[in-house]
Write an enzyme that holds these catalytic residues in place. Structure first.
Site, PDB file in Angstrom:
ATOM      1  N   PRO A 100       0.822  -1.224   0.000  1.00 25.10           N
ATOM      2  CG  PRO A 100      -0.914  -1.596   1.506  1.00 25.10           C
ATOM      3  CD  PRO A 100       0.388  -2.173   1.024  1.00 25.10           C
ATOM      4  CB  CYS A 101       1.229   3.682  -2.537  1.00 27.36           C
ATOM      5  SG  CYS A 101      -0.413   4.065  -3.211  1.00 27.36           S
TER       6      CYS A 101
END
Length: 484
Positions: free
Chosen positions: A131-132
């Site tokens: 996840p960014c």
């Protein structure tokens, strides 16, 4: 087929690309063993796609799948025969897991069992994108001054990816993240350099040579910017820039010559991606703006002012290429889908529909997307700082340009569509799920489960499958070289 394991899978963009790679007549290069994802709706999407994949690979009847995604029959009539069998099998390939230290024993056990069913010494690939939110520019901006930001666990979810590398030693891995990773810091430390350092010191002692997919350089000569892939250069109708690392296990790296992506002959535009979809218009929502004005009169007056502007000369901002457009069209379309699903626009407030219509007219006149400050004052959003100097996000309403790739499709499209206004005046509305999916290169036969908000969220969080397919081609060729 080469085994494939997908971490932080989202709705399956990377997986779709890799699973579409062929290795000969009727043969596929990869078999997905397991996809791990935390979002319930994305898992449902993954499971449905695995069902379709099983049906097509085994030559079974796919009519039940198309009946489902096109809404032609109720579930009770669809869930039988080949479709029911394939759907039941799909549960063994999709796992809803919140990856982290607590889930490691379960995840490790699943992967261990999957790999034990393969031939001993099989070469395989690990793919995924941690996840960014902690690395994206938007995410960092929203948390400016947040004392808990530095310790946010999202900074360190990449370690779950590294744990799998260390524990199971895949032959090749592909790790994707946002461009903001290159400038992100945790305290005084660069997150990108931290990740590279952790990759070079995995607990098990396994080592990986980190390569670029866009430049042919020795790993020691690579700069951080060499890992940025600009999707519009590879036939994706979207300016999506991402950091992608290709890791090759050191003991076989010498057997795998460096390979890079082949740039397309031009760009695929918004027009080529969505213009053929049926024209649809948005309904109005029940929410009324605070200011009660005659929106019809305001729109008419604004359009009269727009008509007085000197029209800009038509300029195509990027070189278009017919081969790229044909390749895109071939990838997207399916003869079984005459009217693509999930192409219903969300409702908008009357005030926003008026703004959209005026802005599409302005965009056509100016030859570019205007800012909301270009609107007459009567149509300005109801924010106290809207007219102040230095007001941020003056492009919070953005008309997409017909003859260029779109701006990046992000998960925020699930909250509102202001940044994704259809360029045609007659349709002036935000993009539908299918239009967003087209720009992300999901085929028309790809279906996203869940409410519309969740469908948008999945599309925005994905890796473009057409780009992933090109990466998969490279990985398959490399693995074939070692196998041979």
């Amino acid at each position: 087929m080469f085994p494939l394991i997908d971490l932080f899978a989202g709705p399956g963009g990377l997986n779709e690309g890799f699973s579409s790679v062929t290795a000969g007549e009727g043969e596929y290069a990869f078999e997905n063993l397991a996809s791990f994802e935390m979002d319930a709706y994305a898992c449902e999407t993954l499971r449905l796609r695995e069902t379709f994949r099983h049906l097509t690979r085994t030559g079974a009847d796919t009519s039940g799948y198309f009946d489902y995604i096109l809404g032609r029959k109720p579930w009770s009539e669809i869930f039988q025969g080949a479709f029911a069998e394939a759907y039941s099998l799909s549960k063994d390939k999709v796992y809803r897991k919140v990856l982290g230290e607590d889930a490691r024993p379960d995840v490790d056990n699943i992967i261990r069992q999957k790999l034990a069913q393969q031939e001993e010494g099989s070469h395989w690939a690990l793919i995924g994108g941690p996840p960014c939110q902690a690395y994206s520019l938007a995410g960092r901006s929203r948390r400016t001054g947040d004392a808990t930001f530095a310790s946010d666990h999202k900074h360190f979810l990449y370690r779950e990816y590294l744990h799998i590398l260390s524990e199971f030693k895949p032959t090749i891995f592909v790790m994707e993240n946002v461009k903001g990773l290159l400038s992100s810091k945790n305290g005084d430390d660069s997150m990108f350099q931290t990740i590279l350092a952790d990759l070079s010191a995995l607990p098990s002692g396994v080592r990986y040579e980190i390569r670029s997919l866009v430049v042919d350089k020795s790993p020691s000569d690579l700069a951080p910017s060499d890992f940025i892939i600009r999707a519009e250069e590879y036939g994706v109708p979207q300016k999506r820039h991402r950091v992608i690392l290709l890791g090759v296990r050191s003991d076989v790296a010498s057997l795998m010559p460096r390979r890079t992506l082949q740039r397309a002959d031009g760009v695929v535009t918004v027009r080529e991606a969505v213009a053929d979809l049926p024209a649809v218009t948005a309904a109005t929502s029940n929410r009324a703006p605070k200011a009660q004005i005659d929106w019809a009169a305001a729109e008419l007056a604004a359009l009269e002012d727009v008509a007085k502007l000197e029209p800009a000369q038509a300029v195509v901002s990027m070189q278009q290429g017919q081969r790229a457009a044909r390749a895109y069209s071939s990838w997207i379309r399916d003869s079984n889908v005459h009217k693509p699903a999930q192409h219903q626009p969300r409702p908008h407030m009357v005030s926003d529909l008026v703004r959209y219509r005026v802005m599409t007219a302005l965009a056509e006149r100016l030859g570019k997307s205007p800012k909301y400050t270009d609107l007459p004052s009567a149509l300005h959003p109801e924010h106290s700082n809207v007219t102040k100097a230095g007001t941020p996000f003056t492009d919070r309403f953005r008309v997409q340009v017909w003859d260029a790739p779109s701006t990046t499709i992000v998960s925020h499209i699930s909250k509102d569509g202001h940044y994704y206004i259809h360029p045609e005046k007659e349709q002036a509305r935000s993009f539908t799920v299918r239009e967003a999916a087209r720009l992300q290169t999901f085929p028309d036969n790809y279906f996203f489960e869940g409410p519309r908000t969740q469908q948008f969220h999945q599309v925005g969080n994905a890796v473009p499958p057409l780009l992933a397919k090109q990466i998969g081609d490279i990985v398959a060729a490399m693995l074939s070289g070692v196998k041979g």
